[in-house]
Design an enzyme around this catalytic site. Sequence first.
Site, mmCIF file in Angstrom:
data_model
loop_
_atom_site.group_PDB
_atom_site.id
_atom_site.type_symbol
_atom_site.label_atom_id
_atom_site.label_comp_id
_atom_site.label_asym_id
_atom_site.label_seq_id
_atom_site.Cartn_x
_atom_site.Cartn_y
_atom_site.Cartn_z
ATOM 1 N N ASP A 8 1.005 -1.165 0.045
ATOM 2 C CA ASP A 8 0.004 -0.168 -0.032
ATOM 3 C C ASP A 8 0.680 1.241 0.182
ATOM 4 O OD1 ASP A 8 -2.531 2.184 0.694
ATOM 5 O OD2 ASP A 8 -2.985 0.261 0.943
ATOM 6 N N HIS A 11 -4.211 6.220 3.338
ATOM 7 C CA HIS A 11 -4.550 4.858 2.795
ATOM 8 C C HIS A 11 -4.094 3.093 3.431
ATOM 9 C CE1 HIS A 11 -5.936 2.423 -0.624
ATOM 10 N NE2 HIS A 11 -6.392 2.337 -0.850
ATOM 11 N N SER A 52 -11.412 -0.702 -1.875
ATOM 12 C CA SER A 52 -9.617 -0.415 -1.237
ATOM 13 C C SER A 52 -10.141 -0.738 0.801
ATOM 14 C CB SER A 52 -9.127 0.700 -0.428
ATOM 15 O OG SER A 52 -8.713 0.860 -1.602
#
Length: 586
Positions: A118, A341, A511
């Site tokens: 990520d 994220h 996601s």
Amino acid sequence: MLKPLDAAFPHSMTPIFSRVTLPVLLAATLLSSCARRPQATTTAATTAISTPAPEVITEPESKPTPVATPAPVGDLSTSQWYLKDPRLDKVPGVGATRTYEELLKNRTPGPVIVAVIDSGIDTAHVDLKGMLWTNTKEIPGNGIDDDKNGYIDDVHGWNFLGGPDGRNINAETLEVTRIVAAGRKRFKGKTAATVKPTEKADYALYVKAEKTYKTRLAEETERFQQVEGMAGPLTMMVDNMKQALGVTTLDTTALRNAKTDDPNLQRAVGGMLDMMRQTGASDADDLLKQLNEGVKQERSMLENSLNLSFDPRADIVKDNPNDLTQRYYGNNDIQGPDPTHGTHVSGIIAAVRDNNLGVMGIAPNPVRIMTVRAVPDGDERDKDVANAIRYAVDNGAQIINMSFGKEFSPQRQAVEAAFKYAASKNVLLVHAAGNENANLDVTNNYPASFYMNNTAVPNLLTVGASGPRINAQLPANFSNYSKKAVDVFAPGVAIFNTLPGSTFGNESGTSMASPVTAGVAAVLKSYFPKLSAADLKRIIMQSAQVHRTQVQVPGTDKKADFSTLSVTGGIVDMYEAVKLAQKSAL
């Protein structure tokens, strides 16, 4: 159709409200869709206070700005709707709470390593720092590759987007930009008839990319002009509404309590409430913040992602991006410039469950998160993805979460070789299906669910995103789908979890659906360690809760049976998966 805000109070002594079309404003506040991290998300709330799921599905993709707040006090897990059970709670969650209370309470979990490829992770987050994988063979900070694995001081993972001097890539180009930039140099003056036979495939890819690039550039230029043009009028409208209503904060309470006989102001109030509801904004200032963030993101798209001359890789990483044999580059900074994220994804999988604060990860202690940074603000490179998978496998990961994706994959063979390597080591790969509301039977999204020879990847689960209600919006309106290429859906709307700075917030995207599924896989592996990667995939798919609800097909005005949108036709069900694993273990 949302109503427009008409011009109001035309006299010079009273506030003026610009004529602004609500759909335009909504587009402006959510314009980062499908652009920065192709499987990424929107933050509906960033807070240290419990926040309920919004009434509507939010668009994915805008990059949240965490709010610096003190460490949270108390348990915020009531905001995690996706932990609820579809049968007991009548909510299409995965049933994690019920599973722990009924099926796992007398069982002891074992260690499992889940790698998260990520953007990075906040290693100091109060709900994550105790769950990080630690390379015990490495002595921190001594500048020596103690375990001789080729990576110096890789204590909690590795960063393939870093340079030897400690700098890191944040913004990157899209893959289509890189293909076009290289193609214009390589094929200048050439046509399909004049290129060498050995170049025909590359030339065809370039031609396809060129068409996509020109379309995308035109779209993003128009979006930037639109969103930038909205910032001033909306700011003025908010200021004038505060003045007209005599308030300093335009939140839902102030708007609903507004007392006015003026029909124009009434329409403005109603329009503002609609915008806040649609975007998940807590008040008008938050709405402005989202809009201004949209301006920044669109500017970055033009200046970085679609900029043919932008090449941070050459200056920072200093590798040869086309040399797929290179594996030992980067640095050990697994946080990176923007860990938003990756922090959220990691918390979904394994945020501390028993500390009575913050949120609960799906997987139990002693599951650990290994962070491999390979996803920039832009498109990830195939080389980095392949190396990230190999690093994770070689260092003990049994499950790998991949919440990223893109439209082009020029070095696809390297990624597929890494997939096969993971399969040979019994490692399950979990991948987000993507947020382009597209049918993957006819649209490309990479990494793909099938090898180039069209055979299925046996150790890969591809996951679409579902919402919090069993109705026409059960599939998230942004989620990709496919009867062949998407294996299963999982909760991916308004997922409340960890954000940098020991904060918490809602994000939406495939996601989020991917780590929900990876978390369930980690639970199965932790309590039933003999299960193979193929077993994990089979159990999750066979136990999925099939829905035959008539739903809105993402990206269309058509209705279809939810069961037709994926291979299984269902949503990940941890309760049923554990029951099936129990039978398999007998």
